[in-house]
Design a protein around this motif. Structure first.
Motif, mmCIF file in Angstrom:
data_model
loop_
_atom_site.group_PDB
_atom_site.id
_atom_site.type_symbol
_atom_site.label_atom_id
_atom_site.label_comp_id
_atom_site.label_asym_id
_atom_site.label_seq_id
_atom_site.Cartn_x
_atom_site.Cartn_y
_atom_site.Cartn_z
ATOM 1 N N ASP A 370 0.897 -1.291 -0.042
ATOM 2 C CA ASP A 370 -0.052 -0.154 0.284
ATOM 3 C C ASP A 370 0.863 1.139 0.144
ATOM 4 O O ASP A 370 0.315 2.431 0.161
ATOM 5 N N ALA A 371 2.286 1.081 -0.420
ATOM 6 C CA ALA A 371 3.072 2.228 -0.418
ATOM 7 C C ALA A 371 2.546 3.300 -1.284
ATOM 8 O O ALA A 371 2.543 2.918 -2.536
ATOM 9 N N ALA A 372 2.548 4.625 -1.023
ATOM 10 C CA ALA A 372 2.306 5.816 -1.673
ATOM 11 C C ALA A 372 3.929 6.254 -1.990
ATOM 12 O O ALA A 372 4.739 5.791 -1.721
ATOM 13 N N GLN A 373 3.907 7.324 -2.874
ATOM 14 C CA GLN A 373 5.397 7.726 -3.318
ATOM 15 C C GLN A 373 6.032 8.374 -2.237
ATOM 16 O O GLN A 373 7.441 8.263 -2.312
ATOM 17 N N ASP A 374 5.456 8.751 -1.012
ATOM 18 C CA ASP A 374 6.285 9.246 0.031
ATOM 19 C C ASP A 374 7.265 8.147 0.554
ATOM 20 O O ASP A 374 8.275 8.210 1.088
ATOM 21 N N ARG A 375 6.581 6.979 0.820
ATOM 22 C CA ARG A 375 7.346 5.705 1.082
ATOM 23 C C ARG A 375 8.652 5.465 0.447
ATOM 24 O O ARG A 375 9.708 5.226 0.836
ATOM 25 N N TYR A 376 8.324 5.390 -0.863
ATOM 26 C CA TYR A 376 9.530 5.044 -2.078
ATOM 27 C C TYR A 376 10.363 5.963 -1.889
ATOM 28 O O TYR A 376 11.763 5.735 -1.754
#
Length: 720
Positions: A370-376
């Motif tokens: 469920d990762a959005a761009q901020d986690r990446y």
């Protein structure tokens, strides 16, 4: 100004043999130039047409009132020869002959081709072809599609050279599907004048070319090619060269009298040329494009400068939102010569502060589905800063919370702040298309599958090793060249072209090889007397031109400690040789001082037309053709190439210290490889040779030739 500029960036083009009939090559090439938006002036030449596609035609190139830079010739051989003469008279600066029917069809065509080449050389004009697709320059300042491919590729920073015109059309179609751009694109056909080396030099100086791709069928240059290309791949402005060569699986090595001859096929020659020149060989068209896009990875830094991203080491960090692809990437990373980076403690702490509890904080980093761009962004920024990380691989699979475009934007932002390469794998097509497009527009290599990304990263690392290779001081060697020449001439005068140890050892001694005291005995009494002089223990070996592999005939006896043992061994060897081969001419038995124990390696050489001698090194003894653990280099070689070819074999580990066994005298083996190279370069009469085994003693104690055989080429070129 380079003479090839007239071919790749002409101000004017004359199509000699232009046709008004659609479907004919002369029509289609003219139409492709016209419709491709060529920025220069275009002239059709046809003696029977008033116009071609509404453009005024001229009966001959000499009738064109203005200067002509490039002449495209699409005519049969005899008419092409006349057209070349007219073009030279007109003062053209470059010629491309597309039509076939020259050397590839026989002597008559070859004669015409040779005449055309002679005409062009006298006029100082460069010639492409004949029998080629043509030339394409898609850059907006030129927009030249002077080929019979209807597809004008996208402009880019990669140049492509091909011997096959038919393959070119398939490559252009493949490139269009991948939105892949070119700087220059050329088919060279018969290579009557301009060949790969000419084009490699030209593209290396071309600031619009960052990577060069080649489809190769055969080379016509050897040592010169290696030395020139080495400057291109590792000079002040190194240009990566990727090659795919046909015929890798073709049977190359022929039946031969030496181990080297049986193992050294034509592909061994090409592999050696590529390795010595710093060229990267790939196995498929798909890999060719994958690796080229990776090497073209040269995006803008925060300082506004463009730089190619090459890893300093092989430690890779993987950031993924799915466990399965991460495992696949891990496996392929290791099999590609890379290793998973081990994160420092502060990196793990940083990851823990940004990622959920279920995330994996160790390599590969799993930011959860469920990762959005901020986690990446946070995860990638943390691992790329780690001093133990040389580059990163980002894997994204489309899931409900996935923002492919946002993740791509984060990757681009981080990539601009680091000198380390970042490769991406955005799995899927439709759902990730916006992210893939953004990565491609910003020069970030992106792949559909993790294994392709891992292979590409491994190739980047191999090139990094080439760029950062150490350079050892060369050996200062002194050889008895005159003495060796006398031995060779004496053998040839006596009709001896197949040399065993008796002559071979004398020849090797001239080049600094440590050889054992050896005498030839015709009777058992002579053998005993020789052993007494040499000193026990001794080895006895059959000497017969018809028995090349002595062990097969029971022709070797070792460890004879007294006269009785020598006499018995002599008679056993002679009797066994006669049973093995009744027609064998038995010249006698060699009596040789028994060598100290050592690790067995093989040194060899085999001479090829055009390329010259190929040097072999490998795991030796009786198992050389079983394990085939060998490496090759094209002579001449120096100390650095000798070391690299030694380290290439798997058995090299057995030469190092392990399990209480001392290190072998590796420096001596390096020196002997260079001496062997000098010998076969200095004496072109040597056709094949084996030194097997060379017994390598522990460090500081040298290496001893235990057996050798050579084949000389007689003055008339005949090997007896």
């Amino acid at each position: 100004m380079n003479k090839l500029d007239a071919i790749f960036s002409p101000q004017s083009v004359a199509v000699i043999g232009a046709s008004s009939t659609p479907g004919k090559v002369g029509h289609d090439i003219f139409a492709n130039i016209l419709r491709g938006g060529f920025k220069g002036v275009l002239y059709p030449v046809n003696p029977t047409a008033r116009s071609i596609l509404s453009v005024k035609a001229y009966p001959s190139v000499t009738d064109i009132p203005d200067p002509v830079d490039l002449a495209m010739i699409i005519l049969p051989p005899k008419l092409a020869r006349t057209a070349v003469a007219d073009a030279i008279q007109k003062g053209v600066k470059g010629i491309v002959i597309v039509s076939a029917g020259f050397r590839e069809v026989g002597k008559a065509g070859r004669d015409i081709e040779d005449q055309i080449v002679e005409m062009c050389r006298k006029a100082d004009i460069r010639l492409i072809g004949p029998n080629c697709l043509g030339v394409i320059n898609p850059l907006t300042s030129v927009s030249l599609n002077a080929s019979f491919s209807s597809r004008m590729p996208k402009a880019g920073n990669i140049s492509f050279i091909s011997q096959s015109g038919a393959l070119c059309t398939a490559v252009l179609d493949f490139a269009a599907d991948r939105d892949f751009g070119f700087s220059k694109f050329i088919s060279i056909g018969n290579k009557a004048d301009v060949d790969e080396l000419d084009l490699l030099r030209y593209f290396h100086r071309d600031f619009d070319t960052e990577v060069i791709m080649i489809y190769l069928e055969e080379l016509r240059r050897g040592p010169e090619f290696i030395e020139e290309v080495k400057k291109i791949t590792s000079g002040d402005r190194p240009t990566p060269i990727l090659v795919i060569k046909s015929g890798r699986t073709a049977a190359g090595a022929q039946a031969a009298a030496s181990h080297t001859g049986s193992l050294a096929g034509s592909e061994a020659v090409y592999d050696s040329i590529f390795e010595q020149a710093g060229i990267i060989r790939v196995d498929s068209i798909n890999d060719l494009f994958d690796f080229a896009s990776t090497f073209a990875y040269k995006n803008e830094s925060m300082l506004g400068k463009f730089r190619r991203k090459i890893p300093e080491g092989n430690r890779v960090a993987i950031v993924t939102n799915a466990g399965g692809p991460g495992i696949v990437a891990t496996d392929m990373t290791i099999s590609s010569g890379l290793q998973l980076a081990e994160f420092k403690e502060d990196t793990i702490e940083t990851l823990a502060s940004h990622l959920p509890a279920a995330a994996n904080l160790h390599n590969p980093v799993d930011v959860i589905g469920d990762a959005a761009q901020d986690r990446y962004e946070n995860a990638l920024a943390a691992v790329i800063r780690d001093e133990g990380v040389d580059g990163a691989l980002v894997i994204l699979t489309p899931q409900s919370m996935t923002n492919a475009l946002g993740t791509a934007e984060a990757v681009v932002s981080i990539a601009r702040r680091t000198h380390k390469p970042i490769l991406c794998c955005f799995m899927g097509i439709v759902d990730v298309s916006s992210g893939v497009k953004h990565l491609q527009e910003n020069g970030i290599p992106v792949f559909r599958f993790p294994e392709a990304a891992a292979r590409a990263f491994g190739t980047l690392y191999r090139y990094s090793q080439w760029l950062n290779r150490q350079s050892l001081a060369q050996f200062t060697l002194s050889h008895d060249v005159a003495g060796a020449r006398d031995i060779i001439n004496d053998c040839l005068e006596r009709g001896r072209t197949r040399l065993g140890e008796f002559e071979g050892l004398r020849l090797l001694a001239c080049y600094g090889f440590d050889v054992l005291p050896t005498e030839l005995a015709a009777t058992d009494a002579e053998a005993v007397a020789a052993a007494d002089r040499i000193g026990y223990p001794v080895v006895l070996k059959i000497v017969s031109p018809q028995i090349l592999h002595k062990s097969d005939a029971g022709g070797v006896k070792i460890g004879m400690k007294d006269a009785a043992a020598v006499r018995k061994a002599f008679n056993q060897i002679v009797e066994g040789a006669r049973k093995y081969r009744a027609d064998a001419e038995i010249e006698g038995v060699l009596v040789q001082k028994m060598a100290e124990p050592g690790r067995e390696v093989i040194l060899g050489a085999n001479r090829y037309p055009v390329f010259g001698p190929l040097i072999m090194f490998g795991f030796g003894g009786i198992f050389v053709e079983v394990f085939k653990d060998v490496s090759f280099r094209l002579a001449p070689i120096g100390r650095n190439e000798a070391r690299r070819m030694m380290r290439k074999i798997m058995g090299y580990k057995l030469l190092r210290a392990f399990r209480g066994r001392p290190e072998s005298d590796l420096a001596t083996v390096e020196r002997l490889l260079v001496s062997l190279s000098d010998m076969v370069v200095n004496h072109s009469e040597i056709q094949e040779l084996d030194i097997n085994p060379l017994l390598v003693h522990e460090q500081g104690r040298g290496a001893t030739v235990a057996d050798c055989r050579m084949i000389l080429k007689a003055a008339d070129g005949v090997v007896a």
